[in-house]
Design a protein around this motif. Structure first.
Motif, PDB file in Angstrom:
ATOM      1  N   HIS A  22       0.402  69.978  53.848  1.00 59.88           N
ATOM      2  CA  HIS A  22      -0.536  70.352  54.926  1.00 59.88           C
ATOM      3  C   HIS A  22      -1.338  71.560  54.473  1.00 59.88           C
ATOM      4  N   THR A  23      -2.637  71.537  54.811  1.00 57.61           N
ATOM      5  CA  THR A  23      -3.518  72.648  54.453  1.00 57.61           C
ATOM      6  C   THR A  23      -4.233  73.141  55.694  1.00 57.61           C
ATOM      7  N   GLY A  24      -4.166  74.442  55.949  1.00 58.69           N
ATOM      8  CA  GLY A  24      -4.855  75.052  57.075  1.00 58.69           C
ATOM      9  C   GLY A  24      -5.965  75.970  56.607  1.00 58.69           C
ATOM     10  N   LYS A  25      -6.377  76.883  57.484  1.00 59.42           N
ATOM     11  CA  LYS A  25      -7.437  77.831  57.121  1.00 59.42           C
ATOM     12  C   LYS A  25      -6.916  78.955  56.234  1.00 59.42           C
ATOM     13  N   GLU A  77      -7.698  82.271  52.190  1.00 59.26           N
ATOM     14  CA  GLU A  77      -8.942  82.486  52.928  1.00 59.26           C
ATOM     15  C   GLU A  77      -9.558  81.152  53.339  1.00 59.26           C
ATOM     16  N   PRO A  78     -10.158  81.104  54.540  1.00 59.71           N
ATOM     17  CA  PRO A  78     -10.800  79.853  54.983  1.00 59.71           C
ATOM     18  C   PRO A  78     -11.909  79.428  54.024  1.00 59.71           C
ATOM     19  N   GLY A  79     -11.919  78.160  53.687  1.00 61.62           N
ATOM     20  CA  GLY A  79     -12.939  77.640  52.781  1.00 61.62           C
ATOM     21  C   GLY A  79     -12.721  78.007  51.328  1.00 61.62           C
ATOM     22  N   GLY A  80     -11.518  78.476  50.988  1.00 60.81           N
ATOM     23  CA  GLY A  80     -11.250  78.884  49.611  1.00 60.81           C
ATOM     24  C   GLY A  80     -10.846  77.730  48.710  1.00 60.81           C
ATOM     25  N   LYS A  81     -10.880  77.983  47.408  1.00 62.57           N
ATOM     26  CA  LYS A  81     -10.493  76.990  46.404  1.00 62.57           C
ATOM     27  C   LYS A  81      -9.428  77.615  45.510  1.00 62.57           C
ATOM     28  N   TYR A  82      -8.312  76.876  45.339  1.00 61.92           N
ATOM     29  CA  TYR A  82      -7.173  77.448  44.626  1.00 61.92           C
ATOM     30  C   TYR A  82      -6.592  76.435  43.646  1.00 61.92           C
ATOM     31  N   HIS A  83      -6.025  77.003  42.577  1.00 62.61           N
ATOM     32  CA  HIS A  83      -5.312  76.206  41.575  1.00 62.61           C
ATOM     33  C   HIS A  83      -3.857  76.657  41.604  1.00 62.61           C
ATOM     34  N   VAL A  84      -2.937  75.736  41.919  1.00 64.19           N
ATOM     35  CA  VAL A  84      -1.525  76.063  42.081  1.00 64.19           C
ATOM     36  C   VAL A  84      -0.741  75.491  40.900  1.00 64.19           C
ATOM     37  N   ILE A  85       0.101  76.342  40.301  1.00 66.04           N
ATOM     38  CA  ILE A  85       0.938  75.938  39.159  1.00 66.04           C
ATOM     39  C   ILE A  85       2.396  76.236  39.512  1.00 66.04           C
ATOM     40  N   VAL A  86       3.268  75.245  39.347  1.00 63.48           N
ATOM     41  CA  VAL A  86       4.697  75.410  39.604  1.00 63.48           C
ATOM     42  C   VAL A  86       5.468  75.079  38.325  1.00 63.48           C
ATOM     43  N   GLN A  87       6.393  75.980  37.920  1.00 63.46           N
ATOM     44  CA  GLN A  87       7.237  75.761  36.748  1.00 63.46           C
ATOM     45  C   GLN A  87       8.531  76.548  36.913  1.00 63.46           C
ATOM     46  N   LEU A  88       9.512  76.235  36.104  1.00 65.37           N
ATOM     47  CA  LEU A  88      10.762  76.990  36.127  1.00 65.37           C
ATOM     48  C   LEU A  88      10.532  78.403  35.593  1.00 65.37           C
ATOM     49  N   GLY A  89      11.432  79.295  35.990  1.00 65.00           N
ATOM     50  CA  GLY A  89      11.258  80.692  35.608  1.00 65.00           C
ATOM     51  C   GLY A  89      11.348  80.953  34.124  1.00 65.00           C
ATOM     52  N   ASN A  90      11.859  80.001  33.369  1.00 64.88           N
ATOM     53  CA  ASN A  90      11.962  80.193  31.916  1.00 64.88           C
ATOM     54  C   ASN A  90      10.684  79.757  31.197  1.00 64.88           C
ATOM     55  N   MET A  91       9.612  79.589  31.987  1.00 62.90           N
ATOM     56  CA  MET A  91       8.302  79.212  31.423  1.00 62.90           C
ATOM     57  C   MET A  91       8.356  77.853  30.743  1.00 62.90           C
ATOM     58  N   SER A  92       8.969  76.889  31.447  1.00 64.23           N
ATOM     59  CA  SER A  92       9.019  75.530  30.939  1.00 64.23           C
ATOM     60  C   SER A  92       7.676  74.849  31.191  1.00 64.23           C
ATOM     61  N   LYS A  93       7.669  73.542  30.995  1.00 64.06           N
ATOM     62  CA  LYS A  93       6.448  72.800  31.269  1.00 64.06           C
ATOM     63  C   LYS A  93       6.086  72.907  32.751  1.00 64.06           C
ATOM     64  N   LYS A  98      -4.802  71.262  42.696  1.00 60.56           N
ATOM     65  CA  LYS A  98      -5.852  72.073  43.321  1.00 60.56           C
ATOM     66  C   LYS A  98      -5.862  71.822  44.826  1.00 60.56           C
ATOM     67  N   ILE A  99      -6.061  72.868  45.584  1.00 56.28           N
ATOM     68  CA  ILE A  99      -6.138  72.757  47.043  1.00 56.28           C
ATOM     69  C   ILE A  99      -7.355  73.518  47.540  1.00 56.28           C
ATOM     70  N   ASN A 100      -7.954  73.012  48.618  1.00 48.65           N
ATOM     71  CA  ASN A 100      -9.066  73.674  49.298  1.00 48.65           C
ATOM     72  C   ASN A 100      -8.655  73.932  50.745  1.00 48.65           C
ATOM     73  N   THR A 101      -8.718  75.150  51.169  1.00 52.40           N
ATOM     74  CA  THR A 101      -8.360  75.469  52.556  1.00 52.40           C
ATOM     75  C   THR A 101      -9.472  75.023  53.506  1.00 52.40           C
ATOM     76  N   VAL A 102      -9.104  74.893  54.774  1.00 50.99           N
ATOM     77  CA  VAL A 102     -10.049  74.440  55.803  1.00 50.99           C
ATOM     78  C   VAL A 102     -11.063  75.547  56.082  1.00 50.99           C
ATOM     79  N   PRO A 103     -12.356  75.251  56.081  1.00 47.56           N
ATOM     80  CA  PRO A 103     -13.352  76.293  56.369  1.00 47.56           C
ATOM     81  C   PRO A 103     -13.380  76.663  57.842  1.00 47.56           C
ATOM     82  N   LEU A 104     -14.063  77.747  58.160  1.00 45.16           N
ATOM     83  CA  LEU A 104     -14.231  78.168  59.548  1.00 45.16           C
ATOM     84  C   LEU A 104     -15.020  77.122  60.332  1.00 45.16           C
ATOM     85  N   SER A 105     -14.748  77.033  61.617  1.00 40.56           N
ATOM     86  CA  SER A 105     -15.420  76.045  62.463  1.00 40.56           C
ATOM     87  C   SER A 105     -16.902  76.381  62.621  1.00 40.56           C
TER      88      SER A 105
END
Length: 294
Positions: A22-25, A77-93, A98-105
């Motif tokens: 789910h993505t909000g503002k 932030e509303p209307g923002g663009k983000y790149h999300v990276i998830v990995q183990l703490g040992n810097m594995s693969k 990418k996610i875009n938040t909902v802009p202001l009405s």
């Protein structure tokens, strides 16, 4: 015969099935699965969030033994663009998305008021329904000329109105008002659109059918009310005239009524001469008055 084989966990594998729930503002809920099934110990994940607009990075740590992990990224932030990276703490693969938040009405109740040589755009404050909007951010206004097929940036304001001049006769325009775009126009609010023609009539494009139905109702209802009032007044006038005529006839009949004869006496006037117009009418004689003959 059988044998039990236990595979050695590979901590160099990336998290699996990373996706957005789910993505909000100002937040985003992401979900992923561990690199292998049924971890036998706590696993430490590093969640890196890169702001593609502001060019900043944030890293969050998540420690859990669950096979399925759900995490909420806050303070976006509303209307923002983000790149999300998830990995183990040992810097594995790593796994990324990418996610875009909902802009202001869009601002509500965008209207046009026509003046002699210009028009005024009015709208409701966006802060009334958006807690993340500050009036100091302001609004920006754009205009599209359908005849010339040109879009123009008219300016921005921190007020809830904007003056537009130098409109050409015979041209149709579309005006848009939205929360002012930030960081080179990359973080904008949703636009509110209004159509305007050379006759000076503004119409909300998103509510065209509703607006037309309301206009028809606004015309039909007063007309029906006036018709009902007119009919009511007409019935009252006819009733009063009828009562007046009835009362006049009753008064006339009573003035010619003879209590002795028990009836009203009327004369056609054919048996009266011109010289007797002012003479009183003889209505009869009483039996107890003697008649004298000269």
């Amino acid at each position: 015969d059988y044998i039990v084989v236990k595979m050695i966990p590979d901590n160099r594998l990336p998290p699996r099935h990373l996706h957005s729930v789910h993505t909000g503002k100002t937040f985003a809920v992401i979900k992923w699965e561990s690199p292998y099934d049924s971890p036998d110990q706590d696993m430490l994940y590093a969640v890196a969030v890169k702001d593609l607009v502001r060019k900043t990075d944030k890293i969050y740590k998540v420690k859990t033994r669950n096979s399925t992990v759900e995490y909420t990224i806050k303070k976006l932030e509303p209307g923002g663009k983000y790149h999300v990276i998830v990995q183990l703490g040992n810097m594995s693969k790593e796994s990324s998305m990418k996610i875009n938040t909902v802009p202001l009405s869009a601002p509500d109740a965008l209207k046009i008021i026509t003046e002699n040589d210009h028009i005024l755009l009015f709208w409701k404050s966006l802060a009334l329904k958006e807690s993340n909007f500050n009036e100091s951010r302001g609004y920006e206004i754009h205009m599209f000329d359908s005849l010339m097929n040109i879009t123009a940036y008219l300016g921005n304001t921190t007020e809830n109105f904007f003056k537009v001049s130098n409109l050409k006769i015979g041209h149709n325009y579309s005006f848009t008002v939205q929360a002012r775009c930030l960081y080179s126009g990359q973080m904008c609010g949703e636009p509110a659109t209004l159509l305007y023609d050379e006759l000076g009539t503004g119409e909300d494009y998103s509510a065209t059918k509703t607006g037309r139905a309301t206009d028809v109702a606004a015309i039909v209802v007063p007309v029906l009310f006036l018709l009902l009032v007119t009919l009511g007044i007409g019935f009252v006038v006819l009733y009063m005239r009828h009562r007046r005529l009835q009362n006049s006839f009753t008064a006339f009949a009573n003035s010619h009524y003879s209590s002795r004869l028990g009836s009203a006496i009327f004369s056609s006037g054919d048996d009266l001469g011109d010289e007797d117009d002012e003479a009183p009418m003889i209505t009869g004689f009483s039996d107890d008055v003697p008649m004298v003959i000269a």
